[in-house]
Design a protein around this motif. Structure first.
Motif, PDB file in Angstrom:
ATOM      1  N   ALA A   1      -0.709  -2.350   2.334  1.00  0.00           N
ATOM      2  CA  ALA A   1      -1.170  -0.975   2.588  1.00  0.00           C
ATOM      3  C   ALA A   1      -1.726  -0.365   1.306  1.00  0.00           C
ATOM      4  O   ALA A   1      -2.705   0.394   1.340  1.00  0.00           O
ATOM      5  CB  ALA A   1      -0.019  -0.133   3.130  1.00  0.00           C
ATOM      6  N   PHE A   2      -1.120  -0.704   0.178  1.00  0.00           N
ATOM      7  CA  PHE A   2      -1.601  -0.183  -1.115  1.00  0.00           C
ATOM      8  C   PHE A   2      -3.044  -0.616  -1.361  1.00  0.00           C
ATOM      9  O   PHE A   2      -3.907   0.205  -1.703  1.00  0.00           O
ATOM     10  CB  PHE A   2      -0.690  -0.676  -2.248  1.00  0.00           C
ATOM     11  CG  PHE A   2      -1.154  -0.258  -3.622  1.00  0.00           C
ATOM     12  CD1 PHE A   2      -1.156   1.073  -3.987  1.00  0.00           C
ATOM     13  CD2 PHE A   2      -1.602  -1.202  -4.542  1.00  0.00           C
ATOM     14  CE1 PHE A   2      -1.589   1.471  -5.258  1.00  0.00           C
ATOM     15  CE2 PHE A   2      -2.032  -0.815  -5.807  1.00  0.00           C
ATOM     16  CZ  PHE A   2      -2.028   0.518  -6.157  1.00  0.00           C
ATOM     17  N   GLN A   3      -3.315  -1.909  -1.147  1.00  0.00           N
ATOM     18  CA  GLN A   3      -4.679  -2.394  -1.397  1.00  0.00           C
ATOM     19  C   GLN A   3      -5.668  -1.807  -0.397  1.00  0.00           C
ATOM     20  O   GLN A   3      -6.782  -1.433  -0.757  1.00  0.00           O
ATOM     21  CB  GLN A   3      -4.719  -3.926  -1.352  1.00  0.00           C
ATOM     22  CG  GLN A   3      -4.098  -4.533  -2.603  1.00  0.00           C
ATOM     23  CD  GLN A   3      -4.550  -5.972  -2.830  1.00  0.00           C
ATOM     24  OE1 GLN A   3      -5.725  -6.226  -3.030  1.00  0.00           O
ATOM     25  NE2 GLN A   3      -3.610  -6.889  -2.785  1.00  0.00           N
ATOM     26  N   ALA A   4      -5.241  -1.692   0.858  1.00  0.00           N
ATOM     27  CA  ALA A   4      -6.131  -1.096   1.873  1.00  0.00           C
ATOM     28  C   ALA A   4      -6.413   0.364   1.527  1.00  0.00           C
ATOM     29  O   ALA A   4      -7.518   0.880   1.763  1.00  0.00           O
ATOM     30  CB  ALA A   4      -5.480  -1.207   3.257  1.00  0.00           C
ATOM     31  N   CYS A   5      -5.427   1.025   0.937  1.00  0.00           N
ATOM     32  CA  CYS A   5      -5.560   2.428   0.545  1.00  0.00           C
ATOM     33  C   CYS A   5      -6.540   2.565  -0.628  1.00  0.00           C
ATOM     34  O   CYS A   5      -7.373   3.478  -0.660  1.00  0.00           O
ATOM     35  CB  CYS A   5      -4.172   2.959   0.185  1.00  0.00           C
ATOM     36  SG  CYS A   5      -4.074   4.722   0.077  1.00  0.00           S
ATOM     37  N   LEU A   6      -6.455   1.646  -1.579  1.00  0.00           N
ATOM     38  CA  LEU A   6      -7.411   1.649  -2.704  1.00  0.00           C
ATOM     39  C   LEU A   6      -8.831   1.439  -2.191  1.00  0.00           C
ATOM     40  O   LEU A   6      -9.779   2.103  -2.630  1.00  0.00           O
ATOM     41  CB  LEU A   6      -7.061   0.525  -3.688  1.00  0.00           C
ATOM     42  CG  LEU A   6      -5.895   0.763  -4.651  1.00  0.00           C
ATOM     43  CD1 LEU A   6      -5.598  -0.507  -5.453  1.00  0.00           C
ATOM     44  CD2 LEU A   6      -6.188   1.924  -5.610  1.00  0.00           C
ATOM     45  N   GLU A   7      -8.961   0.513  -1.251  1.00  0.00           N
ATOM     46  CA  GLU A   7     -10.262   0.217  -0.631  1.00  0.00           C
ATOM     47  C   GLU A   7     -10.824   1.486   0.029  1.00  0.00           C
ATOM     48  O   GLU A   7     -11.992   1.846  -0.156  1.00  0.00           O
ATOM     49  CB  GLU A   7     -10.043  -0.880   0.428  1.00  0.00           C
ATOM     50  CG  GLU A   7     -11.276  -1.329   1.173  1.00  0.00           C
ATOM     51  CD  GLU A   7     -12.105  -2.302   0.364  1.00  0.00           C
ATOM     52  OE1 GLU A   7     -11.534  -3.246  -0.201  1.00  0.00           O
ATOM     53  OE2 GLU A   7     -13.341  -2.087   0.287  1.00  0.00           O
ATOM     54  N   LEU A   8      -9.965   2.160   0.778  1.00  0.00           N
ATOM     55  CA  LEU A   8     -10.377   3.397   1.467  1.00  0.00           C
ATOM     56  C   LEU A   8     -10.760   4.482   0.472  1.00  0.00           C
ATOM     57  O   LEU A   8     -11.801   5.135   0.613  1.00  0.00           O
ATOM     58  CB  LEU A   8      -9.216   3.870   2.357  1.00  0.00           C
ATOM     59  CG  LEU A   8      -9.465   5.131   3.175  1.00  0.00           C
ATOM     60  CD1 LEU A   8     -10.520   4.869   4.255  1.00  0.00           C
ATOM     61  CD2 LEU A   8      -8.167   5.603   3.851  1.00  0.00           C
ATOM     62  N   ALA A   9      -9.915   4.666  -0.543  1.00  0.00           N
ATOM     63  CA  ALA A   9     -10.182   5.719  -1.544  1.00  0.00           C
ATOM     64  C   ALA A   9     -11.511   5.443  -2.259  1.00  0.00           C
ATOM     65  O   ALA A   9     -12.301   6.362  -2.491  1.00  0.00           O
ATOM     66  CB  ALA A   9      -9.027   5.800  -2.545  1.00  0.00           C
ATOM     67  N   ARG A  10     -11.755   4.155  -2.569  1.00  0.00           N
ATOM     68  CA  ARG A  10     -12.998   3.809  -3.259  1.00  0.00           C
ATOM     69  C   ARG A  10     -14.222   4.150  -2.404  1.00  0.00           C
ATOM     70  O   ARG A  10     -15.245   4.599  -2.911  1.00  0.00           O
ATOM     71  CB  ARG A  10     -13.009   2.306  -3.592  1.00  0.00           C
ATOM     72  CG  ARG A  10     -14.269   1.898  -4.346  1.00  0.00           C
ATOM     73  CD  ARG A  10     -14.202   0.480  -4.863  1.00  0.00           C
ATOM     74  NE  ARG A  10     -14.054  -0.503  -3.801  1.00  0.00           N
ATOM     75  CZ  ARG A  10     -13.959  -1.813  -4.011  1.00  0.00           C
ATOM     76  NH1 ARG A  10     -13.981  -2.275  -5.254  1.00  0.00           N
ATOM     77  NH2 ARG A  10     -13.815  -2.646  -3.007  1.00  0.00           N
ATOM     78  N   SER A  11     -14.073   3.984  -1.088  1.00  0.00           N
ATOM     79  CA  SER A  11     -15.228   4.252  -0.206  1.00  0.00           C
ATOM     80  C   SER A  11     -15.438   5.736   0.049  1.00  0.00           C
ATOM     81  O   SER A  11     -16.493   6.144   0.517  1.00  0.00           O
ATOM     82  CB  SER A  11     -15.021   3.528   1.133  1.00  0.00           C
ATOM     83  OG  SER A  11     -14.001   4.172   1.879  1.00  0.00           O
ATOM     84  N   GLN A  12     -14.422   6.554  -0.255  1.00  0.00           N
ATOM     85  CA  GLN A  12     -14.512   7.975   0.117  1.00  0.00           C
ATOM     86  C   GLN A  12     -14.603   8.942  -1.063  1.00  0.00           C
ATOM     87  O   GLN A  12     -15.132  10.042  -0.897  1.00  0.00           O
ATOM     88  CB  GLN A  12     -13.295   8.355   0.976  1.00  0.00           C
ATOM     89  CG  GLN A  12     -13.263   7.663   2.337  1.00  0.00           C
ATOM     90  CD  GLN A  12     -12.132   8.148   3.222  1.00  0.00           C
ATOM     91  OE1 GLN A  12     -11.144   8.672   2.738  1.00  0.00           O
ATOM     92  NE2 GLN A  12     -12.280   7.971   4.515  1.00  0.00           N
ATOM     93  N   VAL A  13     -14.033   8.574  -2.203  1.00  0.00           N
ATOM     94  CA  VAL A  13     -13.951   9.577  -3.295  1.00  0.00           C
ATOM     95  C   VAL A  13     -15.099   9.374  -4.290  1.00  0.00           C
ATOM     96  O   VAL A  13     -15.350   8.269  -4.721  1.00  0.00           O
ATOM     97  CB  VAL A  13     -12.585   9.480  -4.012  1.00  0.00           C
ATOM     98  CG1 VAL A  13     -12.517  10.490  -5.158  1.00  0.00           C
ATOM     99  CG2 VAL A  13     -11.463   9.763  -3.019  1.00  0.00           C
TER     100      VAL A  13
END
Lengths: 201, 201
Positions: free
Chosen positions: A189-201
């Motif tokens: 979940a941590f890595q998926a969260c980093l992936e998501l944050a990178r695509s949005q922020v």
């Protein structure tokens, strides 16, 4: 040659300046391998183009003094551009309370917040798992002491879940339970969260 | 006569304007008699010269919608001069996570914060009660999963306890356990906390 080195140094500096700082919150600091977990999470932040800030980085300066640890954590949060919160349940059906505190601190600072957790269960399901089936009365769920259980199809108490949503972020849930317990570090979940944050922020 | 009435009205208004607003946070909102508890706590605030602000006051406007409840609570907190937090353990050895969120929100706003609780036990003792005796290793206490237990002689996670101390306030603990469980409303500690806040703020 000297010019080229200078250019490289500037490039590194620009790259470093451009990297957003991510505050890594969660009960990870209580894990048996807390320092190693923080080190690996910071490495993963680096791979995703972020700079990770981890509470235990300040361990040498704070000497285990609670007042100093508190102030060092607040100072680290003030440097952060983004909050990443490990919301995996800790010693009960909810998020660690120190992490809940940090969600609010960074929400108040107007930062984008992301949560991640190694369980996919909603809060109501986790309370049921921990304390047995609730009673149903007047459209509400009640625990054995008659206290109501929030049933908003949310991951945790609405102050946590809604702060993250209102900040523009979201909560990534990936089931990482093994035979006996959920993984407290919540690596997937941590890595998926980093992936998501990178695509949005 | 008219002038006297006007003077009285002005006096009432001045008194009302001078009263500091106290945000009443805690798991009280989940109690079977949540509305009555809030009503009585607000009355007690009044007796101590404060105006109490209670989340469920906005129930009519928020219609049970989590996003609206969250924003209404944040708006109420923004009106507050002081935070009073019921830190009595809720569904585990720690403070309710929604309350932990609100400690940080009002800490970030620079308000004086006070905690109250119906148990006198430190966090380490409550974790021991809930999960059994900890192991002792290298000067640290570890739970059965090997996670460290904060042992700073503090009431709860240091982010909560230290935020309250750093805000200028403190945590009032009065044992109100009866035969089977601690009182979640923590009436005695609540009144002692109002008394303390009145003498300090």
């Amino acid at each position: 040659m000297a010019r080229s080195r200078l250019a490289q140094a500037r490039q590194r500096e620009n790259k470093s300046m451009a990297r957003k700082k991510v505050y890594l919150a969660g009960p990870d600091v209580f894990l048996p391998d807390a320092v190693a977990v923080g080190h690996k999470k910071k490495q993963l932040c680096d791979e995703y183009g972020f700079e990770g800030l981890y509470s235990l980085d300040k361990d040498g300066e704070t000497q285990g003094d609670p007042a100093q640890i508190f102030r060092a954590n607040c100072a680290l949060m003030q440097q952060a551009d983004i909050g990443l919160f490990n919301l995996t349940p800790f010693r009960g059906p909810s998020t660690d309370v120190g992490t809940a505190f940090e969600v609010a601190f960074l929400f108040a600072a107007g930062k984008p917040l992301y949560g991640y957790t190694s369980t996919t269960a909603d809060y109501l399901d986790r309370v049921t798992q921990a304390f047995g089936p609730p009673r149903h009365s007047d459209g509400r769920y009640l625990d054995s002491s008659g206290c109501s259980i929030e049933n908003c199809n949310l991951y945790d108490n609405l102050m946590i879940s809604r702060a993250i949503a209102d900040s523009g972020g979201s909560i990534v849930r990936i089931d990482e339970s093994d035979t006996d317990r959920v993984s407290l570090a919540a690596w997937k979940a941590f890595q998926a969260c980093l992936e998501l944050a990178r695509s949005q922020v």
